[in-house]
Design an enzyme around this catalytic site. Structure first.
Site, PDB file in Angstrom:
ATOM      1  N   THR A 110       0.853  -1.187   0.000  1.00 31.69           N
ATOM      2  CA  THR A 110       0.000   0.000   0.000  1.00 31.69           C
ATOM      3  C   THR A 110       0.892   1.241   0.000  1.00 31.69           C
ATOM      4  O   THR A 110       1.924   1.270   0.670  1.00 31.69           O
ATOM      5  CB  THR A 110      -0.897   0.001   1.253  1.00 31.69           C
ATOM      6  OG1 THR A 110      -1.829  -1.065   1.158  1.00 31.69           O
ATOM      7  CG2 THR A 110      -1.653   1.316   1.398  1.00 31.69           C
TER       8      THR A 110
ATOM      9  N   GLY B 236     -10.733  -2.371   2.682  1.00 32.13           N
ATOM     10  CA  GLY B 236      -9.890  -2.107   3.840  1.00 32.13           C
ATOM     11  C   GLY B 236      -9.951  -0.656   4.272  1.00 32.13           C
ATOM     12  O   GLY B 236     -10.893   0.076   3.967  1.00 32.13           O
ATOM     13  N   ASP B 237      -8.919  -0.240   4.973  1.00 30.07           N
ATOM     14  CA  ASP B 237      -8.912   1.106   5.551  1.00 30.07           C
ATOM     15  C   ASP B 237      -8.499   2.197   4.573  1.00 30.07           C
ATOM     16  O   ASP B 237      -8.837   3.365   4.768  1.00 30.07           O
ATOM     17  CB  ASP B 237      -7.973   1.150   6.749  1.00 30.07           C
ATOM     18  CG  ASP B 237      -6.519   0.901   6.350  1.00 30.07           C
ATOM     19  OD1 ASP B 237      -6.257  -0.164   5.754  1.00 30.07           O
ATOM     20  OD2 ASP B 237      -5.663   1.756   6.617  1.00 30.07           O
TER      21      ASP B 237
ATOM     22  N   GLY C 174      -5.922  -3.707   7.429  1.00 25.03           N
ATOM     23  CA  GLY C 174      -6.948  -2.676   7.370  1.00 25.03           C
ATOM     24  C   GLY C 174      -8.093  -2.820   8.340  1.00 25.03           C
ATOM     25  O   GLY C 174      -8.639  -1.825   8.826  1.00 25.03           O
TER      26      GLY C 174
END
Length: 345
Positions: A199, A229-230, A252
């Protein structure tokens, strides 16, 4: 003679002289390329490519700041470089879902206005961070997902590609190993954190003292059911206001549960913690206590930087107004931060 009269006059004159203004911290750009990096399985060629990509992203973002552009321009320029590089789990190098597809997420936030934009689960947008910016600046919404986000990309003229563009052999083989383990009912041999590695994120402080933050990801290998996810969630993976900017990288689900990015900024605002203190509390204590791991980058409006992570490595770097890139990959690499003395060779 009244001796108090000249004394009072002197005191009044002193009181009217303005205090010297605090020195501006100068422009800064901070980047991460994902926590979870491990020496085992990472070749010297891969390490060199990671360092080169982080350096290029720093230079591209710095060029925007040096030209007097806003923090948002520097963040998007830097992240676009990393989305185009197959060594990161974002854009070109995105991992595959259980169904053999690439699903891309990204978010962007302007600290000066708290405007934000995010996209989730897109399959054909070459640079999701650019679409997140379009959502922020040219729609009444904060987040768009899937086919709707792709339709908006077409309306806004954001570059779209055939989904095959995102296929890389390395990521495909990662999925094949995971599918075999699924079929055999085996636990995945690949550590959980490695499934999230790559990421990317960037933070910038511009010449006006404004902050911005952005994050982009391909999610996690073998994910199912449209899992998000986050990274595209404002307050979880990305957050910026007038004094703090954060981009996260890690597991996440845990970043969402603790609203990690906002939590760091809240600790700085309400507990008067430094970026190092707030980052340590959230990334290295709160998240691991729940079973998660990962890292983050943190930047304050007065130019303080923190890069907490609890894995063997996190590709990371920063560049100041002098245009000199500083890059590191592993936890045992010294990386002096702005304001610190340069580490010994």
């Amino acid at each position: 003679m009244n001796v108090l009269r000249p004394l009072c006059a002197a005191l009044l004159l002193f009181a009217t002289v303005p205090a010297p203004a605090a020195e501006a911290p100068g422009t800064l750009l901070v980047i991460h390329g994902g926590a979870g990096l491990q020496r085992e399985g990472t070749s010297e060629a891969d390490e060199a490519a990671l360092r080169a990509a982080i350096t290029l992203a720093l230079r591209r973002g710095h060029a925007e700041l040096a030209a007097g552009k806003p923090a948002l321009d520097a963040v998007t320029a830097a992240i676009t470089v990393l989305e185009d590089d197959p060594h990161f789990n974002a854009g070109k190098g995105a991992v595959f879902t259980h169904d053999g597809r690439n699903e891309l997420d990204a978010s962007l936030m302007d600290g000066a206005t708290r405007m934000a934009g995010a996209v989730a689960g897109v399959h054909d947008v070459k640079n999701p961070i650019l679409l997140a910016r379009e959502v922020m600046q040219h729609s009444p919404h904060v987040m768009m997902a899937g086919a709707g986000a792709e339709a908006f990309a077409r309306e806004r003229g954001v570059e779209q590609v055939d989904p095959s563009y995102f296929r890389t052999e390395r990521r495909w083989q990662q999925l094949q190993r995971a599918l075999k383990e699924d079929a055999a009912g085996q636990a995945h041999a690949e550590p959980e954190v490695a499934k999230h590695f790559g990421t990317v994120g960037a933070l910038a402080l511009d010449g006006e003292g404004h902050l911005a933050a952005g994050t982009s990801t391909g999610g996690m290998t073998d994910k199912r059911y449209g899992r998000i996810g986050d990274s595209p969630i404002i307050g979880a993976g990305t957050y910026a206001n007038d004094r703090c900017a954060v981009s996260g990288t890690g597991w996440g689900e845990f970043y969402i549960r603790v609203s990690a990015a906002h939590e760091i900024c809240a600790r700085m605002a309400y507990l008067d913690e430094t970026p190092v203190q707030a980052g340590e509390a959230v990334i290295n204590r709160e998240i691991p206590a729940l079973g998660g791991d990962g890292g983050a980058i943190v930047l304050s409006a007065d130019g303080q930087v923190a890069m907490p992570f609890n894995t063997e490595g996190m590709a990371r770097g920063w560049i100041g107004a002098d245009g000199v890139p500083h890059v590191a990959l592993y936890s045992d690499e010294a990386l002096g931060l702005p304001g610190e003395a340069a580490p010994a060779p």
